[in-house]
Design a protein around this motif. Structure first.
Motif, mmCIF file in Angstrom:
data_model
loop_
_atom_site.group_PDB
_atom_site.id
_atom_site.type_symbol
_atom_site.label_atom_id
_atom_site.label_comp_id
_atom_site.label_asym_id
_atom_site.label_seq_id
_atom_site.Cartn_x
_atom_site.Cartn_y
_atom_site.Cartn_z
ATOM 1 N N THR A 64 -7.045 4.492 -4.794
ATOM 2 C CA THR A 64 -6.036 3.727 -5.538
ATOM 3 C C THR A 64 -5.352 4.657 -6.532
ATOM 4 O O THR A 64 -5.991 5.551 -7.099
ATOM 5 C CB THR A 64 -6.646 2.536 -6.320
ATOM 6 O OG1 THR A 64 -7.608 3.041 -7.269
ATOM 7 C CG2 THR A 64 -7.317 1.546 -5.382
ATOM 8 N N ASP A 98 0.825 -1.200 0.000
ATOM 9 C CA ASP A 98 0.000 0.000 0.000
ATOM 10 C C ASP A 98 0.860 1.252 0.000
ATOM 11 O O ASP A 98 1.996 1.256 0.498
ATOM 12 C CB ASP A 98 -0.890 0.023 1.240
ATOM 13 C CG ASP A 98 -1.950 -1.066 1.237
ATOM 14 O OD1 ASP A 98 -2.069 -1.778 0.216
ATOM 15 O OD2 ASP A 98 -2.645 -1.202 2.257
ATOM 16 N N ILE A 99 0.301 2.321 -0.535
ATOM 17 C CA ILE A 99 0.906 3.645 -0.428
ATOM 18 C C ILE A 99 0.290 4.321 0.782
ATOM 19 O O ILE A 99 -0.929 4.485 0.863
ATOM 20 C CB ILE A 99 0.655 4.480 -1.691
ATOM 21 C CG1 ILE A 99 1.267 3.799 -2.917
ATOM 22 C CG2 ILE A 99 1.208 5.899 -1.520
ATOM 23 C CD1 ILE A 99 0.847 4.422 -4.230
ATOM 24 N N TYR A 131 -4.917 6.853 3.772
ATOM 25 C CA TYR A 131 -4.704 8.202 4.297
ATOM 26 C C TYR A 131 -4.816 8.152 5.814
ATOM 27 O O TYR A 131 -5.847 7.757 6.357
ATOM 28 C CB TYR A 131 -5.737 9.177 3.727
ATOM 29 C CG TYR A 131 -5.665 9.325 2.220
ATOM 30 C CD1 TYR A 131 -4.774 10.218 1.633
ATOM 31 C CD2 TYR A 131 -6.482 8.561 1.396
ATOM 32 C CE1 TYR A 131 -4.698 10.344 0.249
ATOM 33 C CE2 TYR A 131 -6.419 8.679 0.016
ATOM 34 C CZ TYR A 131 -5.523 9.574 -0.558
ATOM 35 O OH TYR A 131 -5.462 9.689 -1.927
ATOM 36 N N VAL A 143 -4.260 3.127 -1.654
ATOM 37 C CA VAL A 143 -3.746 4.294 -0.932
ATOM 38 C C VAL A 143 -4.470 4.419 0.405
ATOM 39 O O VAL A 143 -5.700 4.433 0.461
ATOM 40 C CB VAL A 143 -3.934 5.592 -1.743
ATOM 41 C CG1 VAL A 143 -3.343 6.784 -0.991
ATOM 42 C CG2 VAL A 143 -3.307 5.469 -3.121
#
Length: 384
Positions: free
Chosen positions: A55, A25-26, A63, A61
């Protein structure tokens, strides 16, 4: 036979590892001022994070959003936590210039790129080894100050008084505005300061009134910037009032009320997106954000501040695919590749302007990123 099985096993483990890495994951850390004096700026930013893509280039992604309560010390703590505990690949934040400036050392030490949502040019200038890791999405003070001075000269303003925050935002605006005003032969007859948490500016206002300026510029942001203007109006000031782009939200209009009528300010084009001519290259991108935000929060709720968070995500959407070609999220190599990709952003149209960054310029906006706006009838009106 055993050797062949051993090799096959190793290859299987490597393949599984690569597959797992490819799905990493980012992690995007966000620290903003959802409470405290800058809450009217931070809340639309927080609301906007919920609208950002989950994504990018096929990668999930996440947060991680923290509130720094408009406090510099908390902003630094948040940045450290996001890096050390959440292992973020990039940080978006903070809302205010003092908080963002304080975070520079933290992100530089960790070699983690940061996208500030605060205006001070000092966040990215002068460029050095630390600021090489820092970018920002709001227009620089100098760009907006130039727009104000141009409007003043076009409206025969000869003398002006300044009253700004007693922090990096107020000082940044004073430095830029005073330089440009001097060049354009506008005499500055007052220079006062106040704190974001002050409840009275009577002493400062009396000094300004005594100087009898043609115009007054308030170098503040959010609802606290209404205080000097309301005080000036209550004491009968009839000159032209200017504010900075730091007040471009509905909360400021609500708090300042009738005392704000006729005020001029520079703003990002997103504030008056629907009023822009169709030939404006930013109109389509700005309206995309306005439509999504107002669909979630109601008509007339959009502000320039949420759009700073939106533009940070536009930058990531553009840069992440480039960085993924060199490394995977969660690694120092990916953070470095992401930094490099951000720095090489070219011709990216977003809600506030067109980004063209370089090693010397970690904003990359030109004059297309600003318009002059007038408060008219309790709303924003584009000044043609």
């Amino acid at each position: 036979m055993k050797t062949r099985l051993s090799i096959a096993g190793v290859l299987a483990v490597l393949a599984a590892t690569c597959a797992a890495t490819a799905q990493a994951d980012i992690n995007v850390g966000v620290t903003l001022s959802a409470t405290g004096p800058a809450a009217s700026l931070g809340i639309p930013e927080k609301n906007t994070v919920a609208l950002l893509p989950t994504t990018i280039a096929g990668q999930k992604v996440n947060y991680i959003v923290l509130d720094d309560a408009s406090d510099t010390t908390t902003a630094v703590k948040n940045a450290r936590k996001l890096i050390a505990e959440n292992k973020v690949d990039v940080i978006i934040g903070s809302t205010t210039s003092p908080n963002s400036l304080a975070m520079i050392d933290v992100v530089a030490e960790a070699e983690t790129p940061m996208l500030a949502m605060a205006a001070s040019a000092r966040i990215i200038d002068p460029m050095d080894a630390k600021r090489a890791w820092v970018f920002k999405t709001p227009q620089n003070d100098a760009q907006m100050a130039t727009a104000i001075v141009e409007h003043m000269t076009n409206n025969n303003v000869k003398t002006v008084a300044y009253i700004g925050f007693a922090d990096a935002y107020g000082e940044g605006w004073w430095n830029e505005f005073s330089k440009i005003a001097e060049v354009r032969k506008i005499q500055i007859v007052g220079n006062e300061r106040f704190n974001r948490t002050d409840t009275s500016v009577t002493g400062q206002v009396l000094k300004i009134l005594a100087a009898k300026p043609d115009a007054v510029l308030v170098g503040g942001a959010g609802t606290p910037a209404a205080l000097p203007q309301k005080s000036l109006k209550e004491k009968g000031y009839k000159g032209i009032m200017y504010q900075t782009h730091g007040v471009a939200n509905a909360d400021f209009l609500r708090v300042c009320g009738k005392d704000c009528e006729g005020t001029f300010l520079p703003a990002g084009p997103v504030l008056v997106a629907a009023q822009l001519p169709n030939s404006n290259p930013i109109k389509k991108a700005a309206l995309e954000y306005v439509d999504k935000y107002e669909a979630a929060h109601g008509k007339g709720t959009v502000s320039t501040f949420g759009a700073h968070a939106w533009d940070a995500a536009r930058l990531l959407v553009n840069a992440v695919p480039v960085a993924l070609k060199k490394a995977q999220p969660g690694t120092p190599e990916f953070r470095k590749a992401l930094r490099d990709a951000l720095e090489n952003t070219k011709n990216l149209t977003a809600a506030h302007g067109v980004f063209n960054m370089s090693p010397q310029d970690h904003l990359g906006f030109d004059q297309r990123s600003r318009v002059m706006v007038k408060i008219d009838g309790g709303s924003w009106k584009l000044v043609q």
